[in-house]
Design an enzyme around this catalytic site. Structure first.
Site, mmCIF file in Angstrom:
data_model
loop_
_atom_site.group_PDB
_atom_site.id
_atom_site.type_symbol
_atom_site.label_atom_id
_atom_site.label_comp_id
_atom_site.label_asym_id
_atom_site.label_seq_id
_atom_site.Cartn_x
_atom_site.Cartn_y
_atom_site.Cartn_z
ATOM 1 N N THR A 142 -64.906 -2.513 -110.150
ATOM 2 C CA THR A 142 -65.252 -1.516 -109.140
ATOM 3 C C THR A 142 -66.763 -1.310 -109.027
ATOM 4 O O THR A 142 -67.496 -1.455 -110.024
ATOM 5 C CB THR A 142 -64.584 -0.168 -109.516
ATOM 6 O OG1 THR A 142 -65.154 0.875 -108.727
ATOM 7 C CG2 THR A 142 -64.801 0.199 -110.984
ATOM 8 N N ASP A 143 -67.204 -0.870 -107.854
ATOM 9 C CA ASP A 143 -68.628 -0.539 -107.677
ATOM 10 C C ASP A 143 -69.018 0.720 -108.450
ATOM 11 O O ASP A 143 -70.207 1.003 -108.613
ATOM 12 C CB ASP A 143 -68.980 -0.393 -106.189
ATOM 13 C CG ASP A 143 -68.290 0.760 -105.474
ATOM 14 O OD1 ASP A 143 -67.424 1.430 -106.081
ATOM 15 O OD2 ASP A 143 -68.613 0.997 -104.290
ATOM 16 N N GLU A 144 -68.014 1.480 -108.944
ATOM 17 C CA GLU A 144 -68.337 2.715 -109.682
ATOM 18 C C GLU A 144 -69.077 2.426 -110.974
ATOM 19 O O GLU A 144 -69.710 3.317 -111.537
ATOM 20 C CB GLU A 144 -67.069 3.513 -110.006
ATOM 21 C CG GLU A 144 -66.406 4.037 -108.777
ATOM 22 C CD GLU A 144 -65.571 5.283 -108.992
ATOM 23 O OE1 GLU A 144 -65.627 5.871 -110.084
ATOM 24 O OE2 GLU A 144 -64.878 5.655 -108.048
ATOM 25 N N TYR A 196 -63.197 7.189 -116.176
ATOM 26 C CA TYR A 196 -62.651 6.025 -115.449
ATOM 27 C C TYR A 196 -63.713 4.936 -115.311
ATOM 28 O O TYR A 196 -63.497 3.782 -115.700
ATOM 29 C CB TYR A 196 -62.135 6.442 -114.060
ATOM 30 C CG TYR A 196 -61.948 5.254 -113.137
ATOM 31 C CD1 TYR A 196 -60.900 4.355 -113.342
ATOM 32 C CD2 TYR A 196 -62.839 4.995 -112.084
ATOM 33 C CE1 TYR A 196 -60.741 3.240 -112.515
ATOM 34 C CE2 TYR A 196 -62.688 3.887 -111.260
ATOM 35 C CZ TYR A 196 -61.634 3.019 -111.481
ATOM 36 O OH TYR A 196 -61.486 1.913 -110.675
ATOM 37 N N LYS A 225 -64.017 1.153 -116.980
ATOM 38 C CA LYS A 225 -64.096 -0.087 -116.197
ATOM 39 C C LYS A 225 -65.357 -0.873 -116.585
ATOM 40 O O LYS A 225 -65.312 -2.100 -116.708
ATOM 41 C CB LYS A 225 -64.095 0.212 -114.693
ATOM 42 C CG LYS A 225 -62.798 0.778 -114.147
ATOM 43 C CD LYS A 225 -61.595 -0.148 -114.267
ATOM 44 C CE LYS A 225 -61.637 -1.326 -113.332
ATOM 45 N NZ LYS A 225 -60.333 -2.069 -113.338
HETATM 46 P P1 NAD Z 1 -53.149 1.985 -108.582
HETATM 47 O O1 NAD Z 1 -53.361 3.184 -109.445
HETATM 48 O O2 NAD Z 1 -52.601 2.164 -107.208
HETATM 49 O O3 NAD Z 1 -52.177 0.954 -109.331
HETATM 50 C C1 NAD Z 1 -52.322 0.642 -110.686
HETATM 51 C C2 NAD Z 1 -51.109 -0.192 -111.099
HETATM 52 O O4 NAD Z 1 -51.277 -0.560 -112.471
HETATM 53 C C3 NAD Z 1 -49.788 0.569 -111.006
HETATM 54 O O5 NAD Z 1 -48.779 -0.250 -110.443
HETATM 55 C C4 NAD Z 1 -49.461 0.899 -112.467
HETATM 56 O O6 NAD Z 1 -48.074 1.018 -112.724
HETATM 57 C C5 NAD Z 1 -50.075 -0.303 -113.181
HETATM 58 N N1 NAD Z 1 -50.419 0.005 -114.579
HETATM 59 C C6 NAD Z 1 -51.148 1.055 -115.045
HETATM 60 N N2 NAD Z 1 -51.227 1.001 -116.389
HETATM 61 C C7 NAD Z 1 -50.567 -0.117 -116.766
HETATM 62 C C8 NAD Z 1 -50.326 -0.730 -118.016
HETATM 63 N N3 NAD Z 1 -50.765 -0.185 -119.166
HETATM 64 N N4 NAD Z 1 -49.621 -1.893 -118.055
HETATM 65 C C9 NAD Z 1 -49.159 -2.453 -116.907
HETATM 66 N N5 NAD Z 1 -49.344 -1.903 -115.693
HETATM 67 C C10 NAD Z 1 -50.051 -0.752 -115.623
HETATM 68 O O7 NAD Z 1 -54.546 1.241 -108.555
HETATM 69 P P2 NAD Z 1 -55.301 0.501 -107.360
HETATM 70 O O8 NAD Z 1 -56.022 1.502 -106.556
HETATM 71 O O9 NAD Z 1 -54.374 -0.450 -106.721
HETATM 72 O O10 NAD Z 1 -56.415 -0.306 -108.198
HETATM 73 C C11 NAD Z 1 -56.119 -1.595 -108.727
HETATM 74 C C12 NAD Z 1 -57.349 -2.119 -109.442
HETATM 75 O O11 NAD Z 1 -58.438 -2.196 -108.530
HETATM 76 C C13 NAD Z 1 -57.828 -1.254 -110.606
HETATM 77 O O12 NAD Z 1 -58.247 -2.105 -111.638
HETATM 78 C C14 NAD Z 1 -59.008 -0.482 -110.033
HETATM 79 O O13 NAD Z 1 -59.927 -0.151 -111.044
HETATM 80 C C15 NAD Z 1 -59.565 -1.499 -109.065
HETATM 81 N N6 NAD Z 1 -60.290 -0.945 -107.920
HETATM 82 C C16 NAD Z 1 -59.713 0.017 -107.122
HETATM 83 C C17 NAD Z 1 -60.390 0.484 -106.002
HETATM 84 C C18 NAD Z 1 -59.790 1.533 -105.085
HETATM 85 O O14 NAD Z 1 -60.470 1.990 -104.170
HETATM 86 N N7 NAD Z 1 -58.518 1.922 -105.265
HETATM 87 C C19 NAD Z 1 -61.669 -0.020 -105.690
HETATM 88 C C20 NAD Z 1 -62.230 -0.980 -106.540
HETATM 89 C C21 NAD Z 1 -61.529 -1.446 -107.633
HETATM 90 O O1 DAU Z 2 -65.598 2.955 -105.479
HETATM 91 C C1 DAU Z 2 -64.413 2.337 -105.938
HETATM 92 C C2 DAU Z 2 -63.526 3.399 -106.530
HETATM 93 O O2 DAU Z 2 -63.059 4.173 -105.446
HETATM 94 C C3 DAU Z 2 -62.367 2.840 -107.334
HETATM 95 O O3 DAU Z 2 -62.854 2.180 -108.465
HETATM 96 C C4 DAU Z 2 -61.414 3.936 -107.776
HETATM 97 O O4 DAU Z 2 -60.264 3.363 -108.374
HETATM 98 C C5 DAU Z 2 -61.000 4.749 -106.572
HETATM 99 O O5 DAU Z 2 -60.220 5.849 -106.994
HETATM 100 C C6 DAU Z 2 -62.216 5.223 -105.790
HETATM 101 O O6 DAU Z 2 -62.950 6.233 -106.547
HETATM 102 P P1 DAU Z 2 -63.560 7.539 -105.808
HETATM 103 O O7 DAU Z 2 -63.715 8.594 -106.813
HETATM 104 O O8 DAU Z 2 -64.722 7.177 -104.971
HETATM 105 O O9 DAU Z 2 -62.329 7.808 -104.815
HETATM 106 P P2 DAU Z 2 -61.550 9.138 -104.397
HETATM 107 O O10 DAU Z 2 -60.625 8.742 -103.284
HETATM 108 O O11 DAU Z 2 -60.979 9.864 -105.542
HETATM 109 O O12 DAU Z 2 -62.711 10.039 -103.784
HETATM 110 C C7 DAU Z 2 -63.524 9.559 -102.724
HETATM 111 C C8 DAU Z 2 -64.537 10.634 -102.420
HETATM 112 O O13 DAU Z 2 -63.852 11.768 -101.868
HETATM 113 C C9 DAU Z 2 -65.270 11.142 -103.633
HETATM 114 O O14 DAU Z 2 -66.608 11.455 -103.285
HETATM 115 C C10 DAU Z 2 -64.528 12.429 -104.010
HETATM 116 C C11 DAU Z 2 -64.072 12.942 -102.661
HETATM 117 N N1 DAU Z 2 -62.799 13.707 -102.674
HETATM 118 C C12 DAU Z 2 -61.727 13.125 -103.232
HETATM 119 C C13 DAU Z 2 -60.519 13.805 -103.287
HETATM 120 C C14 DAU Z 2 -59.315 13.172 -103.924
HETATM 121 C C15 DAU Z 2 -62.743 14.964 -102.096
HETATM 122 O O15 DAU Z 2 -63.735 15.486 -101.546
HETATM 123 N N2 DAU Z 2 -61.545 15.626 -102.147
HETATM 124 C C16 DAU Z 2 -60.441 15.114 -102.738
HETATM 125 O O16 DAU Z 2 -59.394 15.791 -102.765
#
Ligand code: NAD
Ligand code: DAU
Length: 339
Positions: A124-126, A149, A153
């Site tokens: 992730t970019d985080e 988190y 990562k």
């Molecule tokens: P998500 O939370 O929707 O899904 C996570 C999945 O992993 C679920 O199906 C869960 O059951 C499974 N899981 C969790 N713990 C586990 C374990 N111990 N063993 C096996 N399975 C397990 O997540 P997502 O948003 O789809 O993110 C997927 C990946 O992409 C993550 O690695 C996250 O860090 C990365 N990522 C997410 C975002 C975003 O915006 N959502 C952005 C950049 C990177």
């Molecule tokens: O940047 C990549 C990341 O993006 C991934 O690695 C993470 O898995 C994913 O959860 C996401 O992280 P963020 O913290 O950026 O996403 P989130 O959707 O939780 O929040 C996006 C922005 O919105 C952040 O600035 C917090 C704000 N927010 C979020 C929620 C849930 C609110 O203002 N209100 C809310 O209720």
């Protein structure tokens, strides 16, 4: 080509499994623990395919991972499984550290012992932390994570890199920006705002709502991962961004306009502790080396996503019942209007 995909029942992992099974001739083995975020309904489109297998299990279970690699002998591991939500990592860091660090270690070590030919670690970019405008993070930007988190990562990225440097495990790391699209669990900003708006419930905006995120449509992310898997160089990191930076409040206003709700639903609430102000990254390396680019315009992607949530009310009500209610109360209960 056979892929072992971890976390394939989650939001991005399931989009990736659907893409791999639907648009390539690859075989996909999906190892997922089915936490609150894992949902087999996300995979109904592929469950009848002979090129798809689901294995219910934990990536921290070394014996299970070992026997699965011995049995399936995959050509690559694509590692999505994680505890992915920042707010949950603040409320309960332990499962985040266990899955994201110990789980990644378990997979890397098994991949080394079984000489898996490719290990794509999804990050992730985080990990770059908050950047002052106009800076953009390239892949060599310093790591500066803020939440449990993002720290977990960043740690897993470093472990993955160490397995390349020390053991020559063919690792490729991708770092994506904020994803959105169908099937996203409604704890994240966009699906939470859409589902609340459709229900005419308050939209909780943290702090002043001026935090900036770069939005990437989930299928563009999955195509970027496929590009890095096919063409990425071993030991290298590739950023995957959407090239669409927006303040949160703009996103929330677009959701309200598209759902026909008024701005009176916006509720400013107490900020997230340690909240990163701005993420921004350059994906120039992936574009130059593989020809990938994000193709989904944000307005079009958002409108497609809202239509999906409108049309899938049964999916929404199932994932918003039970555990979600308790989480919502825990995360938002004490914050209301305490700006
Ligand atoms: P998500 O939370 O929707 O899904 C996570 C999945 O992993 C679920 O199906 C869960 O059951 C499974 N899981 C969790 N713990 C586990 C374990 N111990 N063993 C096996 N399975 C397990 O997540 P997502 O948003 O789809 O993110 C997927 C990946 O992409 C993550 O690695 C996250 O860090 C990365 N990522 C997410 C975002 C975003 O915006 N959502 C952005 C950049 C990177
Ligand atoms: O940047 C990549 C990341 O993006 C991934 O690695 C993470 O898995 C994913 O959860 C996401 O992280 P963020 O913290 O950026 O996403 P989130 O959707 O939780 O929040 C996006 C922005 O919105 C952040 O600035 C917090 C704000 N927010 C979020 C929620 C849930 C609110 O203002 N209100 C809310 O209720």
């Amino acid at each position: 080509m056979k892929l072992l995909i971890t976390g394939g029942a989650g939001f991005i992992g399931s989009a990736f499994v659907r893409m791999v099974v639907g648009q390539t001739d690859y075989h996909a083995v999906n190892l997922d623990k089915l936490t609150y975020a894992g949902n087999l309904e996300n995979l109904s489109a592929v469950e009848g395919s002979e090129r798809y297998r689901f294995v219910h299990g934990d990536i921290c279970d070394a014996a299970l991972v070992d026997s699965l690699l011995a049995e399936e002998r995959p050509d690559a591991i694509v590692h999505f499984a994680a505890e992915s939500h920042v707010d949950r990592s603040i409320l309960s860091p332990e499962p985040v550290v266990r899955t994201n660090l110990n789980g990644t270690f378990t997979l890397l070590d098994a991949a080394r012992r079984h000489s898996v030919p490719r290990f794509l670690h999804v990050s992730t970019d985080e990990v770059y932390g908050s950047l002052e405008a106009p800076a953009e993070a390239g892949e060599d930007y310093p790591l500066n994570p803020s939440s449990p988190y993002s720290a977990s990562k960043a740690g897993s990225d470093l472990l993955a890199r160490s397995y390349f440097v020390t053991f020559k495990l063919p690792v490729v790391i991708t770092r994506a920006s904020n994803n959105y699209g169908p099937y996203q669990f409604p704890e994240k900003l966009i699906p939470l705002m859409i589902t609340n708006a459709l229900d005419a419930q308050p939209l909780p905006v943290y702090g002043d709502g001026q935090q900036v995120r770069d939005w990437l449509y989930v299928d563009d992310h999955c195509r970027g991962i496929l590009a890095a898997l096919a063409k990425g160089r071993e030991g290298e990191i590739y950023n995957i961004g959407g090239n669409r930076s927006l303040p949160n409040l703009d996103v929330v206003r677009q959701v309200l306009a598209a759902t026909g709700r008024g701005e009176s639903l916006i509720t400013y609430v107490k900020d997230r502790p340690g909240h990163d102000r701005r993420y921004a990254l350059s994906s120039e390396k992936l574009m130059r080396e593989t020809g990938w680019e994000p193709v989904t315009n944000f307005e079009a992607g958002l409108s497609r996503t809202i239509e999906w949530y409108r049309a899938n009310t049964a999916w929404v009500s199932r994932v918003r019942s039970g555990e979600y209610r308790a989480y919502y109360e825990r995360n938002y209960g004490g914050r209301a209007l305490a700006r």
